[in-house]
Every structure is written in structure tokens, then in C-alpha cells.
Design an enzyme around this catalytic site. Structure first.
Site, short mmCIF file in Angstrom:
data_model
loop_
_atom_site.label_atom_id
_atom_site.label_comp_id
_atom_site.label_asym_id
_atom_site.label_seq_id
_atom_site.Cartn_x
_atom_site.Cartn_y
_atom_site.Cartn_z
N ASP A 53 3.24 -8.18 -2.04
CA ASP A 53 1.92 -8.55 -2.58
C ASP A 53 1.56 -7.38 -3.75
OD1 ASP A 53 1.99 -6.16 -1.15
OD2 ASP A 53 0.10 -6.30 -0.14
N SER A 54 2.78 -6.72 -4.18
CA SER A 54 2.63 -6.05 -5.40
C SER A 54 2.43 -6.91 -6.52
CB SER A 54 3.86 -5.01 -5.67
OG SER A 54 4.93 -6.22 -5.53
N ASP A 75 5.46 -10.93 1.90
CA ASP A 75 4.55 -10.15 2.39
C ASP A 75 3.40 -10.57 2.81
OD1 ASP A 75 4.73 -7.17 2.31
OD2 ASP A 75 4.32 -6.92 0.00
N LYS A 127 6.72 -9.85 5.89
CA LYS A 127 6.56 -8.24 6.16
C LYS A 127 5.04 -7.95 6.36
CE LYS A 127 7.22 -5.46 2.46
NZ LYS A 127 5.86 -4.66 2.31
N GLU A 150 2.15 -4.31 6.90
CA GLU A 150 2.10 -3.08 6.76
C GLU A 150 1.51 -2.40 8.08
OE1 GLU A 150 0.05 -1.72 3.07
OE2 GLU A 150 1.29 -3.01 1.87
N GLU A 154 8.15 3.70 2.64
CA GLU A 154 7.80 3.87 1.35
C GLU A 154 7.11 5.21 1.17
OE1 GLU A 154 5.25 0.68 -0.33
OE2 GLU A 154 4.88 2.10 -2.22
N1 LIG Z 1 4.87 -2.06 -10.00
C1 LIG Z 1 4.67 -1.81 -8.77
N2 LIG Z 1 5.68 -0.89 -8.25
C2 LIG Z 1 5.62 -0.31 -6.96
O1 LIG Z 1 6.46 0.20 -6.35
C3 LIG Z 1 4.38 -1.03 -6.25
C4 LIG Z 1 3.30 -1.68 -6.95
N3 LIG Z 1 3.54 -2.01 -8.21
N4 LIG Z 1 2.06 -2.23 -6.33
C5 LIG Z 1 2.17 -1.85 -4.91
C6 LIG Z 1 2.74 -0.58 -4.46
C7 LIG Z 1 1.92 0.64 -5.05
N5 LIG Z 1 2.77 1.59 -5.30
C8 LIG Z 1 2.82 2.57 -6.05
C9 LIG Z 1 1.98 2.76 -7.07
C10 LIG Z 1 1.69 3.99 -7.56
C11 LIG Z 1 2.47 5.07 -7.28
C12 LIG Z 1 2.20 6.22 -8.16
O2 LIG Z 1 1.92 6.15 -9.41
N6 LIG Z 1 2.74 7.44 -7.61
C13 LIG Z 1 2.55 8.85 -8.23
C14 LIG Z 1 2.05 9.83 -7.30
C15 LIG Z 1 0.78 9.39 -7.17
C16 LIG Z 1 0.12 10.71 -6.28
O3 LIG Z 1 0.78 11.22 -5.59
O4 LIG Z 1 -1.21 10.84 -6.44
C17 LIG Z 1 4.13 8.96 -8.81
O5 LIG Z 1 4.16 10.11 -9.69
O6 LIG Z 1 5.13 8.48 -8.16
C18 LIG Z 1 3.37 4.86 -6.35
C19 LIG Z 1 3.47 3.79 -5.65
C20 LIG Z 1 4.26 0.85 -4.67
N7 LIG Z 1 3.90 -0.36 -4.73
C1 LIG Z 2 6.99 -1.83 -2.71
C2 LIG Z 2 7.25 -3.02 -1.80
C3 LIG Z 2 7.77 -2.38 -0.54
C4 LIG Z 2 6.20 -3.85 -1.41
O1 LIG Z 2 5.49 -3.94 -0.31
C5 LIG Z 2 5.62 -4.71 -2.38
O2 LIG Z 2 6.33 -4.92 -3.46
O3 LIG Z 2 4.59 -5.29 -2.29
MG LIG Z 3 3.88 -5.00 -0.27
#
Ligand SMILES: Nc1nc(=O)c2c([nH]1)NC[C@@H]1CN(c3ccc(C(=O)N[C@@H](CCC(=O)O)C(=O)O)cc3)CN21
Ligand SMILES: CC(C)C(=O)C(=O)O
Ligand SMILES: [Mg+2]
Length: 281
Positions: free
Chosen positions: A44-45, A83, A113, A115, A182
Site C-alpha cells: 500500500d506504499s 497489502d 498482508k 498490519e 519494520e
Molecule cells: N518509498 C517508501 N518507502 C518505504 O519504506 C515506505 C513507504 N514509501 N511508504 C509506506 C511506509 C512508510 N515508511 C517510512 C516512511 C518514512 C520513513 C522515514 O523517513 N524515516 C526516518 C525516521 C523518521 C523518524 O524517526 O522520525 C528515517 O530517517 O529513516 C521511514 C519509513 C515505510 N514505508
Molecule cells: C514497506 C513494506 C513492508 C510495505 O508494507 C509496503 O510497501 O507497503
Molecule cells: Mg504496506
């Protein structure tokens, strides 16, 4: 080799690491299949990567069915996991079963899948009992972004670590054939992987998981919005695409593209006839 639920279990038993990667369209899925990756996640990303939303919450069943069906048409050997979008399984067990069934019947992937841990154990049980394999997903579950207050690491601290381990056992007990971890701290993820009989698929959960999953735009360097800390860039396809678009633009503007090679030269009439048309009109 055709990848199925039993491939997942036997690879864990043999100590072989599983690979999973997202795809949302036919062209990308064909390339992933060619590489020999075990499973494609139609995540669903796609709400963020393909549709431009800032979270996954607005994604609908119709969006998931549309994209999943495109991916399924490309896959012969790759397992396709779909998803379940936000609010397609949380409200009740029967809604969860109906919507999992719609994904299987209308998009024709091989597993779903969803959550959550203990909170969705009944849903996992009922969907699995209906004949649909379920991949669970715990830790940083993006559909709960508003509860977490951002996409933040989960399982920090002793209580949270214990709860995550309990959730992992709960989803296994409920019938899940694998579980995504995750943004889980690496030693905790390794412990969960050691304790469970089903494979763990990590994303930002360290090398101790039984497999890994990444969003393909992140690992190819195509995501222009943000780069999660866990996403190693295996290439810079995004920059290379921009370069190619610019080269095309420049060649059109300066007349170097197209040439005779890209034209249907043999289909033209004689110069005499074209001269006649030129004079007539
Ligand atoms: N392109 C993309 N990749 C992904 O892995 C992903 C998505 N989209 N969309 C759905 C979720 C959202 N996810 C995400 C989105 C943002 C961060 C991120 O920016 N994390 C920061 C830390 C944020 C914090 O701790 O406040 C990092 O530095 O990794 C991580 C996972 C994982 N999934
Ligand atoms: C980040 C993965 C595990 C996911 O759930 C997604 O791509 O939606
Ligand atoms: Mg997902």
C-alpha cells in the site's frame, strides 16, 4: 522455481535468506521476476510512491486490486503478496475475510498482508482458514502513523520489546506464514527470528531476519521525496532517468532525434507524387 508458501518455510529451515521487493505495475514486476526475487509485495506504499499521498491511509481496495492485477500478469514464478489497505480489515473479521477474498478473486495474487499483532489475530486466523495465506506485519506499521506520531522506530525499551515478541508469537499462532518486521531494533529482530518457526522479513530490522523487503524506488534511488535510513541505494536510476529525459529533450530541440533510423522511410510515396501534392494544396 515457483515460489509458494512452502518455499518460504523450507528456505527458513535450510537457512537460506528470502528476498521480497515491492512492485506496482507490469513492467517493473517483469524485471523483478527476471532477477529471481522470491516474492513481490504489492505494498500500500503505492499510495505514496505511485499516487503521491503523504501516507498510505487514503489507499482503497480498488487501488490495490488494480495494481495487484497488473503485477500478477507479469509473474510466473514470483509469489505475489497483496497489502490489505487501511480500513479493509480492522473493523470486523467478516469484512477482513471478504476483502482478502476480493483481492484473491479479482487480482489473483497468492497471499495477502495486513498490519498489526494481537489486535488483528482473529482476522489472520479467519483469512487463513478461508484458504488465503497471510503475511503479518508488526513493528512500525505505517497505517498507524497517526498513533505513532510519525514513521518512527518501534519496540524501543523493555516493555515495547516484550510486547513485540508476544505479537510475533501471536501472529504465528494465528496462522501467518511469515511476518514483516519494520523498523525494529536489530538484536530484538534477531531474537524474534530465532524464536519463530515462520520466516521474518525485515525492513529496517537488521541482518538477523530470515529475509528482507524494500520499496523498489528506495533501493534504486528513484524516490525524490525522502530516503528512509534503512534503504540502501543499489543504483541511482532516478538521476539516470533525469539524464535520459534531458538528453531526449536536447536531441529533439537540436534536431538530432529522430533520424531516418527511427522513421518509416520505405512507406513514403515517390518524390514526384509528394511534389504534386505540394503543388495542389
Ligand atoms: N518509498 C517508501 N518507502 C518505504 O519504506 C515506505 C513507504 N514509501 N511508504 C509506506 C511506509 C512508510 N515508511 C517510512 C516512511 C518514512 C520513513 C522515514 O523517513 N524515516 C526516518 C525516521 C523518521 C523518524 O524517526 O522520525 C528515517 O530517517 O529513516 C521511514 C519509513 C515505510 N514505508
Ligand atoms: C514497506 C513494506 C513492508 C510495505 O508494507 C509496503 O510497501 O507497503
Ligand atoms: Mg504496506
Amino acid at each position: 522455481m515457483k515460489n509458494t508458501v512452502s518455499t518460504f518455510l523450507s528456505m527458513k529451515q535450510n537457512g537460506e535468506r528470502l528476498t521480497e521487493i515491492t512492485s506496482y505495475d507490469y513492467t517493473t514486476a517483469k524485471l523483478v521476476e527476471k532477477a529471481g526475487i522470491n516474492a513481490i509485495l504489492v505494498g500500500d506504499s503505492l499510495g505514496m510512491t505511485m499516487m503521491g499521498y503523504d501516507t498510505t491511509l487514503p489507499v482503497t481496495m480498488e487501488d490495490m486490486i488494480h495494481h495487484s492485477a497488473c503485477v500478477v500478469r507479469a509473474c510466473e514464478n514470483t509469489m505475489v503478496i497483496m497489502d490489505m489497505p487501511f480500513m479493509s480489515y480492522q473493523a470486523s473479521v467478516s469484512e477482513a475475510v471478504r476483502n482478502a477474498g476480493r483481492l484473491m478473486k479479482e487480482a489473483r495474487g497468492h497471499a495477502v498482508k495486513l498490519e498489526g499483532g494481537a489486535a488483528v489475530a482473529e482476522q489472520i486466523r479467519a483469512i487463513t482458514d478461508s484458504g488465503i495465506p497471510v503475511q503479518a506485519h508488526i513493528g512500525m506499521t505505517p497505517q498507524s502513523v497517526n498513533v505513532f506520531g510519525g514513521f518512527k522506530v518501534q519496540g524501543k525499551g523493555e516493555d515495547a520489546a516484550k510486547r513485540l515478541l508476544e505479537d510475533a508469537f501471536t501472529v504465528q499462532e494465528a496462522g501467518a506464514f511469515s511476518v514483516v518486521l519494520e523498523c525494529v531494533p536489530p538484536k530484538l529482530a534477531a531474537l524474534i527470528s530465532k524464536k519463530l518457526t515462520i520466516p521474518t522479513i525485515g525492513i529496517g530490522a537488521g541482518a538477523g531476519c530470515d529475509g528482507q523487503v524494500l520499496v523498489y524506488q528506495d533501493m534504486l534511488g528513484m524516490n525524490m521525496d525522502f530516503t528512509p535510513k534503512f534503504a540502501k541505494q543499489f543504483d541511482n536510476i532516478g538521476e539516470r532517468m533525469v539524464d535520459a529525459f534531458r538528453t531526449y529533450m536536447n536531441e529533439v530541440q537540436n534536431g538530432t532525434f529522430p533520424t531516418e533510423k527511427q522513421s518509416f522511410v520505405k512507406s513514403d510515396c515517390s518524390d514526384e507524387y509528394l511534389a504534386k501534392l505540394d503543388a495542389e494544396f
